[in-house]
Design a protein around this motif. Structure first.
Motif, short mmCIF file in Angstrom:
data_model
loop_
_atom_site.label_atom_id
_atom_site.label_comp_id
_atom_site.label_asym_id
_atom_site.label_seq_id
_atom_site.Cartn_x
_atom_site.Cartn_y
_atom_site.Cartn_z
N VAL A 404 2.57 -9.67 -1.44
CA VAL A 404 2.92 -9.92 -2.92
C VAL A 404 4.49 -10.77 -2.92
N ARG A 405 4.77 -11.56 -3.21
CA ARG A 405 5.88 -12.36 -3.53
C ARG A 405 6.43 -12.29 -4.62
N ASP A 406 5.70 -11.68 -6.17
CA ASP A 406 6.21 -11.58 -7.61
C ASP A 406 4.94 -11.30 -7.59
N VAL A 407 5.18 -10.56 -9.77
CA VAL A 407 3.84 -11.02 -10.31
C VAL A 407 4.68 -10.63 -11.37
N LEU A 408 3.37 -11.17 -12.30
CA LEU A 408 3.60 -12.32 -13.82
C LEU A 408 3.23 -10.96 -14.83
#
Length: 412
Positions: A404-408
């Motif tokens: 996981v490289r980011d969470v929106l």
């Protein structure tokens, strides 16, 4: 190929050519010259190669050496087999061969020396094979408890016989261990070619053979002891069987009618019964009263009446209250949810954290982990918040990891 090798191949071909005739002679014990497979040429061929010997007129049997070899291969049980019969002779032959090796070396007879070395090695191999086969046969007879015979007397005689054979093998092994043959081989320079064979084939295996032989002797002696214990009972059973045959109308007396129980009834320990009085039986009331009157008085138990007390207030001071401050990631999560756009536009959790200097000490990996954990709890706490993970997969085809490289985060 040498001349001797050609003779070995020729002899094996003769045995193979007349294999059916040899099998019949082995299983039947003998064979007639006028049989279907026993043609005159086949009989003559086998007699010329010493595979058949005459038994009677026009009747032949297998040579003892060939029959014994087949018995060893098939592990056929024999009554009073000569187990270890020639082990002592083979062991006594080794020092004589060493003498000949030393003499040939001192006299410079090279060809004779090579011949004596080969003879000594063959004698060592022969002795090792005889000991190994004898121990295997003795172990088989001990484990099967002489299954080839059925009567008790025959088993006892066989047990005595094989105990004596095992003791002869034990004497031969002790002579090899304590005869100083290894020291002589190592001290004589002429005996160097036979040292490796003697050590590997005999000397290093002697402790194992001795232990195996001791185990076999213990089994045979224990079984013989049990046979001697069973023998008196067997004689009594045979005598009782003979008595019943002579008196077919005999009926055993009723034990209850005898004035005293027989001796065999007293072998088992008597049952121990625990007696309990029946309080419901009216006939036992007087007896129970007499017993109760004789019982010693019990100790008086003093019971103290509990006193009613008064409830007093706790004079200890109240502990000071403590204010628990939320952790940095908890404050950041609350602030992130408050900063979400009202129109539902997604907000990058990683970009939002990097844009705020007060959360610079919070690592990106820990922050993403906290946001993902909040996403699992948001299903129950706040259904109007949506979390979408921006994932990447490893390029390796067998990798099962999901990164996981980011969470929106956005409002619904």
């Amino acid at each position: 190929m040498s001349r001797s090798s050609d003779l070995v191949i020729s002899y094996l071909e003769v045995l193979h050519r007349h294999r059916a005739l040899i099998a019949v002679a082995y299983h039947q014990g003998s064979i007639d010259a006028g049989g279907e497979a026993a043609t005159p040429s086949a009989i003559q061929d086998l007699r010329r190669h010493r595979a058949l010997v005459p038994l009677a007129h026009d009747r032949f049997r297998l040579a003892a050496s060939l029959a014994r070899h087949v018995d060893e291969v098939l592990q056929k049980e024999q009554l009073y087999a000569a187990v270890g019969g020639n082990i002592a002779d083979l062991a006594a032959r080794l020092p004589l061969l060493i003498d000949e090796v030393v003499k040939a070396h001192l006299e410079g007879r090279t060809e004779d020396l090579d011949g004596y070395v080969d003879t000594f090695n063959n004698a060592v191999f022969d002795l090792a094979d005889h000991i190994e086969q004898a121990l295997e046969y003795l172990r088989m007879m001990a484990d099967t408890r002489f299954a080839s015979v059925r009567t008790l007397a025959e088993k006892q005689r066989q047990n005595d016989w094989y105990i004596k054979r095992a003791e002869r093998i034990s004497e031969a092994i002790r002579s090899l261990q304590g005869g100083g043959l290894l020291d002589r081989i190592e001290d004589e320079p002429a005996a160097a070619p036979v040292a490796a064979t003697f050590r590997s084939q005999l000397w290093e295996r002697l402790p194992q053979w001795s232990q195996s032989l001791l185990d076999i002797i213990e089994i045979l002696k224990a079984f013989l002891f049990r046979l001697r214990q069973v023998e008196p009972a067997g004689r009594r059973l045979r005598a009782f069987n003979l008595f019943l045959k002579r008196h077919p109308d005999y009926l055993a007396p009723d034990i209850e009618e005898l004035p005293e129980p027989p001796d065999w009834a007293n072998r088992a320990a008597a049952l121990v019964f625990a007696a309990h009085s029946d309080l419901r039986d009216s006939m036992a009331h007087e007896t129970l009263i007499e017993i109760a009157a004789k019982l010693p008085p019990s100790l008086a138990i003093v019971q103290r009446t509990p006193k009613v007390g008064t409830l007093e207030a706790d004079a200890s001071p109240e502990p000071p209250s403590r204010l628990i401050e939320p952790r940095p990631h908890q404050r950041a999560l609350r602030q992130l949810l408050r900063d979400l756009p009202a129109d539902g536009e997604p907000l990058s959790a990683l970009d939002w954290k990097r844009a705020r200097s007060d959360y610079s000490d919070l690592q990106d990996t820990i922050w993403l982990h906290c946001v993902i954990h909040e996403a699992t709890l948001a299903r129950h706490r706040n259904e109007r918040i949506r979390f979408e993970r921006v994932e990447w997969t490893s390029s390796h085809p067998l990798s099962g990891n999901i990164g996981v490289r980011d969470v929106l985060v956005r409002r619904v």
